[in-house]
Design an enzyme around this catalytic site. Sequence first.
Site, short mmCIF file in Angstrom:
data_model
loop_
_atom_site.label_atom_id
_atom_site.label_comp_id
_atom_site.label_asym_id
_atom_site.label_seq_id
_atom_site.Cartn_x
_atom_site.Cartn_y
_atom_site.Cartn_z
N GLU A 91 0.81 -1.21 0.00
CA GLU A 91 0.00 0.00 0.00
C GLU A 91 0.84 1.26 0.00
O GLU A 91 1.94 1.30 0.54
CB GLU A 91 -0.90 0.00 1.23
CG GLU A 91 -1.99 -1.02 1.07
CD GLU A 91 -2.93 -0.99 2.24
OE1 GLU A 91 -4.13 -0.91 1.98
OE2 GLU A 91 -2.49 -1.02 3.37
N CYS A 104 3.17 8.28 1.60
CA CYS A 104 3.71 7.28 2.53
C CYS A 104 3.88 5.99 1.75
O CYS A 104 2.89 5.43 1.23
CB CYS A 104 2.70 7.12 3.67
SG CYS A 104 3.15 5.83 4.83
N CYS A 111 6.61 -7.78 6.97
CA CYS A 111 7.78 -7.32 7.74
C CYS A 111 8.18 -8.44 8.68
O CYS A 111 7.33 -9.10 9.28
CB CYS A 111 7.45 -6.05 8.53
SG CYS A 111 8.88 -5.41 9.45
N CYS A 115 6.76 -6.37 15.42
CA CYS A 115 6.37 -5.49 16.52
C CYS A 115 4.95 -5.87 16.95
O CYS A 115 4.09 -6.14 16.11
CB CYS A 115 6.44 -4.03 16.08
SG CYS A 115 8.11 -3.55 15.63
N CYS A 118 1.65 -4.03 15.53
CA CYS A 118 1.65 -3.66 14.11
C CYS A 118 1.07 -4.78 13.26
O CYS A 118 1.53 -5.92 13.34
CB CYS A 118 3.07 -3.33 13.66
SG CYS A 118 3.23 -3.09 11.89
N GLY A 168 6.58 -2.55 6.00
CA GLY A 168 7.96 -3.03 5.97
C GLY A 168 8.95 -2.15 6.69
O GLY A 168 8.66 -1.00 7.04
N GLU A 169 10.13 -2.72 6.91
CA GLU A 169 11.21 -1.98 7.56
C GLU A 169 12.21 -1.57 6.47
O GLU A 169 12.94 -2.41 5.93
CB GLU A 169 11.88 -2.90 8.61
CG GLU A 169 13.20 -2.44 9.15
CD GLU A 169 13.21 -1.00 9.69
OE1 GLU A 169 12.33 -0.65 10.50
OE2 GLU A 169 14.12 -0.24 9.30
N SER A 222 11.26 4.64 15.50
CA SER A 222 10.08 4.16 16.21
C SER A 222 10.51 3.69 17.60
O SER A 222 11.07 2.61 17.75
CB SER A 222 9.46 2.99 15.43
OG SER A 222 8.94 3.49 14.22
N CYS A 342 -1.81 4.56 9.94
CA CYS A 342 -0.58 3.88 10.33
C CYS A 342 -0.87 2.51 10.92
O CYS A 342 -1.72 2.39 11.78
CB CYS A 342 0.12 4.61 11.47
SG CYS A 342 0.87 6.10 11.03
N1 SAH Z 1 9.12 -0.32 9.88
C1 SAH Z 1 9.25 1.06 10.07
C2 SAH Z 1 8.36 1.90 9.19
C3 SAH Z 1 6.95 1.43 8.97
S1 SAH Z 1 5.86 1.51 10.34
C4 SAH Z 1 9.09 1.43 11.51
O1 SAH Z 1 8.69 0.58 12.30
O2 SAH Z 1 9.42 2.56 11.86
C5 SAH Z 1 5.51 3.26 10.46
C6 SAH Z 1 5.06 3.69 11.86
O3 SAH Z 1 3.77 3.17 12.17
C7 SAH Z 1 6.01 3.16 12.94
O4 SAH Z 1 6.31 4.15 13.89
C8 SAH Z 1 5.16 2.08 13.57
O5 SAH Z 1 5.58 1.77 14.86
C9 SAH Z 1 3.78 2.67 13.50
N2 SAH Z 1 2.71 1.69 13.72
C10 SAH Z 1 2.74 0.36 13.47
N3 SAH Z 1 1.56 -0.20 13.82
C11 SAH Z 1 0.77 0.79 14.28
C12 SAH Z 1 -0.56 0.84 14.79
N4 SAH Z 1 -1.32 -0.26 14.84
N5 SAH Z 1 -1.05 2.03 15.17
C13 SAH Z 1 -0.30 3.15 15.09
N6 SAH Z 1 0.96 3.17 14.62
C14 SAH Z 1 1.50 2.00 14.23
FE1 SF4 Z 2 7.67 -3.14 13.37
FE2 SF4 Z 2 7.70 -1.28 11.43
FE3 SF4 Z 2 7.88 -3.90 10.83
FE4 SF4 Z 2 5.57 -2.92 11.73
S1 SF4 Z 2 6.57 -2.39 9.80
S2 SF4 Z 2 6.60 -4.85 12.39
S3 SF4 Z 2 6.28 -1.38 13.17
S4 SF4 Z 2 9.37 -2.70 11.99
#
Ligand code: SAH
Ligand code: SF4
Length: 377
Positions: A91, A104, A111, A115, A118, A168-169, A222, A342
């Site tokens: 997306e 974005c 990923c 986390c 997420c 993704g990261e 993050s 997000c």
């Molecule tokens: N992988 C990277 C970038 C993608 S996630 C990272 O983790 O930074 C982008 C942002 O969305 C990150 O700060 C992540 O922690 C946040 N995020 C993930 N799941 C979320 C959720 N369910 N609600 C709000 N923010 C979330």
């Molecule tokens: Fe964690 Fe970012 Fe991967 Fe989601 S996309 S699992 S927040 S590293």
Amino acid sequence: MTVNLLDFDAEGLTAWFAQQGEKPFRARQVLRWMHQRGEGDFNAMTDIAKSLREKLLAMATVSPAPTISDKLSDDGTRKFLFDVGNRNAVETVFIPEDDRGTLCISSQAGCALECAFCSTGRQGFNRNLSTAEIIGQLWQANRALEQDLPPGKAGERIISNVVLMGMGEPLANFDNLFPALRLMLDDNAYGLSRRRVTVSTSGIVPAMDRLAQACPVALAVSLHAPTDGLRDKLVPINRKYPLAELMSACQRYLVHAPRDFITFEYVMLDGVNDSDADARALLHLVRDVPCKFNLIPFNPFPASGFHRSPADRVRRFASILIDGGIVTTTRRTRGDDIDAACGQLAGKVQDKSRRVLRAAGAAARSADTSAGVELHP
Ligand code: SAH
Ligand code: SF4
């Protein structure tokens, strides 16, 4: 075999042109056609010699991932879903604001970092996106947005900022990300300043150092927890690169960064990481790192096990950070009605995309392979 020219940054394209006996300025011309003007048809590149156009038609393509859907939210947020093959979809979300237009984009299908809060992490890891699939999101979104411009504004750029905050990261896919970042910054392509391109990372320390050397764009980290005990649970990569190492990496990054602060993202999880004591512990943690905080209201998804912190809790948390001298903003949730907020960019998407692909499957069935349906083999 045909080559997808969206896989190349300027250097790569010049090298590929050289292999075909073509001069560097020809590569530059084609780069401009593709990325400045959004042209994907070599025949339309009118100032390019016919012989070269024919060569390109025979050997190369401009192939972004195909669009599966394109939805507009009530608040103007627009979500694109792109098919990256083998039933995977990623997306891209466009967020219009008064003074900017932010795209974005995603860096991986799924990923691996898992986390806890997420939904992309819950979905697991499918694969890295190629450079063409990463830059292709910008290419496609630009074209779609510019098509809708009123005649007087034709040719204007609507996307002023890019954030790698989709699925993704990004720093786990460095080799494919890097040429895409270079294209975003290249004056012959998208010409964005380094301050307007932000990589968001969960904190892969060696890759942060690499980014500082290779392409120091704005950085968002993050954080989500003030202590290793809690962060180990919420952001498991913390077990490998704990907070002390992460804070040092942020300080090293700042030497090269285009902005003089790091943005810390902090998702507000009710009763988990949102107490007054957590806010005070954060102030202590980041005392030596010039930073801003961006508090993100948790976006729920089915069976997440977490809840969004109440609004007054978020306000109180923010006020402790602000009183401690840290600029703190709370992210407005956008695109809720189309699941474009997000962390909502997965779980359902995988299901949805499967459904969409199944629906489209009849057309693709002739391309069925033992590996599954391939819409664009
Ligand atoms: N992988 C990277 C970038 C993608 S996630 C990272 O983790 O930074 C982008 C942002 O969305 C990150 O700060 C992540 O922690 C946040 N995020 C993930 N799941 C979320 C959720 N369910 N609600 C709000 N923010 C979330
Ligand atoms: Fe964690 Fe970012 Fe991967 Fe989601 S996309 S699992 S927040 S590293």
